[in-house]
Design an enzyme around this catalytic site. Sequence first.
Site, PDB file in Angstrom:
ATOM      1  N   HIS A 165       4.734   0.021   0.453  1.00  0.00           N
ATOM      2  CA  HIS A 165       5.410  -0.774   1.480  1.00  0.00           C
ATOM      3  C   HIS A 165       4.469  -1.836   2.028  1.00  0.00           C
ATOM      4  CE1 HIS A 165       3.472   2.485   3.717  1.00  0.00           C
ATOM      5  NE2 HIS A 165       3.529   1.730   4.805  1.00  0.00           N
TER       6      HIS A 165
ATOM      7  N   ARG B  27       5.293   6.391  14.020  1.00  0.00           N
ATOM      8  CA  ARG B  27       5.361   6.867  12.641  1.00  0.00           C
ATOM      9  C   ARG B  27       4.854   8.290  12.529  1.00  0.00           C
ATOM     10  NH1 ARG B  27       1.349   5.908   7.736  1.00  0.00           N
ATOM     11  NH2 ARG B  27       0.544   7.733   8.833  1.00  0.00           N
TER      12      ARG B  27
ATOM     13  N   ASP C   2       0.751   5.091   1.665  1.00  0.00           N
ATOM     14  CA  ASP C   2       0.103   5.783   2.773  1.00  0.00           C
ATOM     15  C   ASP C   2      -0.795   6.924   2.289  1.00  0.00           C
ATOM     16  OD1 ASP C   2       1.158   4.237   4.810  1.00  0.00           O
ATOM     17  OD2 ASP C   2       2.917   5.515   5.085  1.00  0.00           O
TER      18      ASP C   2
ATOM     19  N   HIS D 124       0.819  -1.197   0.000  1.00  0.00           N
ATOM     20  CA  HIS D 124       0.000   0.000   0.000  1.00  0.00           C
ATOM     21  C   HIS D 124       0.858   1.254   0.000  1.00  0.00           C
ATOM     22  CE1 HIS D 124       0.931  -0.588   4.276  1.00  0.00           C
ATOM     23  NE2 HIS D 124       0.638   0.693   4.467  1.00  0.00           N
TER      24      HIS D 124
END
Length: 295
Positions: A268, A283, A120, A118
């Site tokens: 990723h 994150r 982000d 995917h």
Amino acid sequence: MALRLMQGGIRTLERTAADEPYKRFAVRPVTSLIGAEISDVDLTAPLDEELREELRRALLEWKVIFFRDQSLSPEQHIQLACVWGEPEANPFFPTGDEARISRLAKGTDMYGKENLWHSDHSFLAEPARGSVLRAIEVPDHAGDTMWADMAAAYDNLPEEVKERIDGLEAEHDWIDTWGRAIPEEQRDAVREKLPTVVHPVVKVHPLSGRRTLYVNEPFTMRLVGVPEDESHTLLEYLRAQARVPEYQVRFRWEPGSVAVWDNWAVQHYAINDYYPRRRVMERIAIAGTGWNGTV
């Protein structure tokens, strides 16, 4: 159009190479195409403009860069993210003490669900520019993350596929993923803030100029203006390009490891092979201003 998912032989693996050597740190490539470990730099210290510019060049060249043994505070984590832009909160992730930092704690009470290729925030009108992920607590083995170069994925498409997708757009949405975790009575309110968005299937990266395949498994729903059967078949084919090993890099986390990636250039995949052992990551997403124009 007959679509063959995988084909052996030589693949084009083009990298946007740096124009000059790096002066402020050492660079060790992890693969010849994507991913490099950066050493001899202390990210806990103030980052002067020369160092910031070299970090930006390294990320543009390698698409994902890794650091070891960096004991960052939340403020230093934000300092690093600000090298590339303003931090933005994920509308669905839990946060820690700092609202701009998402805390992803998985273990006996929660297993990882990010084991899909995917990009982000592709469900936003301006998807995240990048992300900075640091390891807080990791298993002694397993729990790696992988990234795939989506410019290479585009480069190696058959010419007839490139011609077919040139100018196509796709709908991106959160409803079939994050929406499942939201109580039904709350979804309408979230929908008002986060409508379905449309992005080109092929984006031109505003810094590298590379044509990049921009569809992903969880958030790309359908191709606009394409019959349903063809949309499903072609979209599945395009999504699968991230799975080609030649386009990928894999990173083994240690406490204090940090990864920064160019979300406009890669997808990723967080490998979920550590459950029920504990894995805690933090994150920061970097706001995607400039995605639809210059940066």
